[in-house]
Scaffold this active site. Structure first.
Site, PDB file in Angstrom:
ATOM      1  N   GLN A 122       0.830  -0.902  -0.128  1.00 40.81           N
ATOM      2  CA  GLN A 122      -0.057   0.029  -0.255  1.00 40.81           C
ATOM      3  C   GLN A 122       1.245   1.714   0.304  1.00 40.81           C
ATOM      4  O   GLN A 122       0.167   2.049   0.601  1.00 40.81           O
ATOM      5  CB  GLN A 122      -0.332   0.143   1.443  1.00 40.81           C
ATOM      6  CG  GLN A 122      -2.336  -0.846   0.634  1.00 40.81           C
ATOM      7  CD  GLN A 122      -2.988  -1.075  -0.034  1.00 40.81           C
ATOM      8  OE1 GLN A 122      -2.969   0.574  -0.694  1.00 40.81           O
ATOM      9  NE2 GLN A 122      -3.734  -1.385  -0.344  1.00 40.81           N
ATOM     10  N   SER A 123       2.243   1.562  -0.738  1.00 40.07           N
ATOM     11  CA  SER A 123       2.720   2.415  -1.205  1.00 40.07           C
ATOM     12  C   SER A 123       2.556   3.422  -1.287  1.00 40.07           C
ATOM     13  O   SER A 123       2.408   3.428  -2.635  1.00 40.07           O
ATOM     14  CB  SER A 123       4.116   1.954  -0.882  1.00 40.07           C
ATOM     15  OG  SER A 123       4.807   2.672  -1.693  1.00 40.07           O
ATOM     16  N   ASN A 124       2.301   4.758  -0.206  1.00 36.45           N
ATOM     17  CA  ASN A 124       1.829   6.288  -0.744  1.00 36.45           C
ATOM     18  C   ASN A 124       3.056   6.171  -1.867  1.00 36.45           C
ATOM     19  O   ASN A 124       2.324   6.825  -3.111  1.00 36.45           O
ATOM     20  CB  ASN A 124       1.481   7.149   0.479  1.00 36.45           C
ATOM     21  CG  ASN A 124       0.800   6.915   0.717  1.00 36.45           C
ATOM     22  OD1 ASN A 124      -0.373   6.292   0.502  1.00 36.45           O
ATOM     23  ND2 ASN A 124       0.924   6.662   2.073  1.00 36.45           N
TER      24      ASN A 124
END
Ligand SMILES: *Cc1c(COP(=O)(O)O)cnc(C)c1O
Length: 341
Positions: free
Chosen positions: A78-80
């Protein structure tokens, strides 16, 4: 003379909506008896929201200068940072490959939160195990080789965009903050403590460098959301050392000794939430109408307010909390969040 004029910035592409607002949290300030301001870096954009855009403005400028056509970067599922990189690359007409960490690459998570946006950006996703992820050089090397074999020109960006070049984004952010504070104080700035979440260290490194170079009474604290303070003293120390070597040989040799990481708020681990943290996010939303994310800003804010409860004078009379974004990370946690509503 303004700080911006004294710094020799490398080339930059404009991606973020700047300046972001500096907002006073009135009820929160009353509650803790100190002035609490939020620097709304969650508002650097909609798809491109958050702190990573400020770093990408410098990193992607270098990629373009080098004639790259494909950007490679890496992070958690879920890396921004990966989402922002994918969308920014597409906006600039570049392709992207994201190396994403997941327990079982044969059964990767579904298209929710940031992953959905990665796919909408047309990014190619490469899933790796945590063990593979730990060896970043091999991960990047394999993807780079594959791209070069197909005649492409890759440019690799480290986790979080956290390196010496990326840190210019948050050096520039400090010059922006000083303008915001001047609008409140005039030229005599009151002492201010900056607090933000530390995830890969680049934001804290840039804020600290900006504070040092500004000559104003700005103190910088990072609250780590993974690993520990010893790890980040090393990581941020490395970024500052690289920055000195590559861009500013005259930088104060004592800069590294000013790194102040507040440890103790990782909780259950990176991206794992406890009800007490989610309640803290809920309470702030109820109080001020501002939504934090569970992975970074929620933990950092929980840490900051926990410290203030122990010692209201901990951060001095004025705090600027950087809201670094991450809203999309809330949606995959909707069920957990709903339990505290
Ligand atoms: C990445 C991230 C951070 C941490 O910034 P680093 O420069 O990686 O330390 C904080 N908040 C959000 C929302 C992020 O995505």
């Amino acid at each position: 003379m303004s700080l911006d004029i004294r710094i020799d910035y490398p080339p930059r592409v404009q991606l973020a909506n700047l300046p972001t607002p500096l907002e006073r949290m009135n009820r929160l300030s009353r509650e803790f008896g100190v002035e609490i301001l939020f620097k709304r870096d969650d508002l650097t954009g909609i798809e491109l929201s958050g702190n990573k855009i400020r770093k990408l403005e410098f990193l992607l400028a270098e990629a373009l200068d080098l004639g790259a056509d494909t950007i490679i970067t890496t992070g958690g599922a879920q890396s921004n940072h990966c989402r922002a990189t994918a969308l920014a690359a597409t906006k600039l007409g570049l392709k992207s490959v994201l190396i994403l960490r997941t327990p079982d690459p044969a059964n990767p998570p579904g298209p929710e939160g940031n992953i959905l946006l990665d796919l909408l950006a047309g990014s190619e996703l490469v899933w790796v195990t945590p063990e593979e992820y730990a060896d970043k050089e091999t991960c990047f090397g394999k993807v780079e080789e594959g791209l070069i074999a197909r005649g492409r020109k890759p440019y690799s960006i480290p986790v979080g965009g956290s390196n010496a070049l990326g840190s210019f984004g948050y050096i520039k952010a400090v010059t922006e903050l000083i303008e915001d504070l001047k609008a409140l104080d005039g030229d005599e700035l009151r002492p201010t403590t900056i607090v933000s979440a530390t995830g890969s260290g680049g934001t804290t490194a840039g804020l600290l460098l900006g504070a040092i170079l500004s000559g104003f009474d700005l103190t910088v604290h990072g609250i780590n959301v993974c690993d520990n303070s010893a790890y980040f003293n090393d990581e941020i120390g490395l970024i500052i050392r690289d920055f000195r070597e590559r861009f500013m040989p005259g930088l104060d040799p004592g800069a590294e000794s000013l790194i102040e990481i507040i440890d103790g708020y990782v909780g259950l681990g990176y991206a794992l939430s406890q009800p007490i943290e989610l309640k803290c996010i809920r309470d702030l939303a109820f109080k001020e109408g501002v939504i934090l994310d569970p992975v970074y800003t929620g933990k950092a804010f929980f840490g900051m307010t926990s410290e203030l409860k122990k010692n209201p004078a901990r951060f001095g009379e004025r705090i600027v909390f950087y809201h670094t974004g991450g809203l999309f990370g809330l949606f995959p946690k909707a069920a957990e969040m709903a339990e505290v509503l």
